[in-house]
Design an enzyme around this catalytic site. Sequence first.
Site: not given
Lengths: 281, 281, 114, 114
Positions: A59, A12, A239, A192
């Site tokens: 988030h 996402h 994540e 990431h």
Amino acid sequence: MAQLIGGLATSHIPAIGNAIHKGLQNAPYWAPFFAGYPPVQQWLGAQKPDVVVMFYNDHGLNFFLDKMPTFAVGAAAQYNNADEGWGIPTLPPFKGEVDLSWQIINTLVGQDFDIVTCQDMLVDHACTLPLKLFWPEGEAPVTIVPININTVQFPLPSAKRVYALGKAVGEAIAAWDSSKKVVVCASGGLSHQLDGERAGFINKAFDLQFMDSLVSNPEWATQFSTLDLVEKTGTQGVELLMWLAMRAALSTAGPSVKEVHRNYHIPISNTATGLMAFEVA
Amino acid sequence: MAQLIGGLATSHIPAIGNAIHKGLQNAPYWAPFFAGYPPVQQWLGAQKPDVVVMFYNDHGLNFFLDKMPTFAVGAAAQYNNADEGWGIPTLPPFKGEVDLSWQIINTLVGQDFDIVTCQDMLVDHACTLPLKLFWPEGEAPVTIVPININTVQFPLPSAKRVYALGKAVGEAIAAWDSSKKVVVCASGGLSHQLDGERAGFINKAFDLQFMDSLVSNPEWATQFSTLDLVEKTGTQGVELLMWLAMRAALSTAGPSVKEVHRNYHIPISNTATGLMAFEVA
Amino acid sequence: MTQPTRQIEGTTPFDGDMARKGYALNKMCFSFNSADNRAAFKNDEEAYMTQYGLTEPQKAAIRSRQVLDLIAAGGNAYYLAKFAGIFGLDMQDIGAQQTGMTKDEFKAKLKAYA
Amino acid sequence: MTQPTRQIEGTTPFDGDMARKGYALNKMCFSFNSADNRAAFKNDEEAYMTQYGLTEPQKAAIRSRQVLDLIAAGGNAYYLAKFAGIFGLDMQDIGAQQTGMTKDEFKAKLKAYA
Ligand SMILES: [Fe+3]
Ligand SMILES: [Fe+3]
């Protein structure tokens, strides 16, 4: 009893919502990413699940450091999306599957998971985007149970603990007195890192090994500590815990899984994006 | 390393705050209750602990059903008391022992407790009244770490799980790199029921057995399910979970405990009130 | 709910079913932590209940001030206590009301446990 | 903190020490979920920072727009992203800034992983 028919996992990124909003799916930058989804959309069109249990990480929309949960289970009749700070258009509300929420809550606390229950819960792009990617036309024809796993503030739950959580969720689904078809979904990763001098770090070799492991050796990644995962996958690469929870849930539904589809594309924004779909075999 | 020197347990009731505020400690109704505290006050005066780790249950001040934690650990530099709906005068803020908070948080998550961390946290009468009862003159000369255990919404954590939590907290205190003296405190119980046709239910025999068990057989009450405890101690009697957590923490500090003092008085408001103090032996 | 149902006389454990049913009612009661909100409720009970989205049975239970009705409508003891506080009711008033006793009778019942 | 410290190059895990240090800064960034709050910040940055109780190093880091400074001041990536959004910065702008590259260089670096 309800039937857990399969599992999905996708990255996402807020920018994806923007791209959908602007209709950029076929632009050169976006095409290799969006091209991954039609096979999964078709599989879902054939399977017609009724409910999605969504493992995702907030988030900073619904949770702040004043009350930061390790695991939070939604138990709302409706989940609203909202502005996360960038003014990106929000998606319409999603319907909750409240019976399954409480089934999961009762099972988890009964198995010594110390969850937070949320009868009111804003859901951010991590919960909403997968549904839009899997059902691009109109509203997703499913109800949802969002399960949030902390990736914001250390200490995070270990990969082992997250795997155990996923298993318990799978057991809860299997024991749910309902004729509905359920899929579990993971939203997050893959490697990431947004912050620090190492921003932009990506680890393709690890991501591919991780995706492979989910097919036949799903506990492989539970050997890693949180800091191991940060080192190997980046500060936000952790994540991938969502993927582990999803796969652990599937492990309770049958002896093995069949990989329906996968995609892997570098980069979207700063992220190595992954997509997988599994069928219980 | 820090030293866990003992444990305290006391009932809490909003009316106690009112009685203190109005100076009713020697009134006939209140005297048998307040008379229990001076021996413990003297023991604390001699022991001079620096820090209190307070197991308590929020009564709808800091937590609501939108984000209802099973276990929540405070990590604030200051904890404010506030109006809980009755306009009873609030107590001055309490100072947090933030290093110990994080020591406990890291230990708990490391041992697979899925806690909520709270860097901002209002504390209600359940957290504040014990401190006022133990240190009636001025502000309590201690810093605190409040640990909230859900008694509001079922499923509650089992007595067994709460005992395990308490043990892990004890281990965290013992491993804390500090020269401070710590006491653990439980706030809640004993038997009482505020709601339903069974309102006013009290179970003296169980309470006394429970208090006895804490001296030499502290895991005794972990045999009971939540509904067992409701049946035996009332809907709010389940607050005795706090006592179990406190005692479990002590179990890590030495082979046994010495009972310093106890009191038991029926009734204050609708509650069978209990008081105990333990020294690590 | 797949939880085994076990009846405890005169007792309604506040479980998931109750939590769902009582959400709006409990949210309103939670708001009574604030003196301003208590004043707003007293000033216009009906408008305040509507603002919090109470169901008709919840509104009726609030109007009736009957704790057993409030529990049946999904009210949780910890939050309902804040509603009772608005009327200066203490836990013994509430206990007496729920058990159909006078307050003195209820107090005597409590004392008898000693 | 008794946690063993393990260094990961160019990386600051947001642990308890950071969470303590950064609380006010992150709380301000969390407030930027609201468009009204973003507007209020833009209208008077200094007053807004003071209202949220930022420390002097946090204020300086906000004024500088330097993400590495914001992280050093306790900022968390998930909340800082909302601050960056106010200025229309995307994740590649931020990545370029932190790594001392131009945006094109940073994009090339990302692509090279493919
Ligand atoms: Fe993310
Ligand atoms: Fe209580």
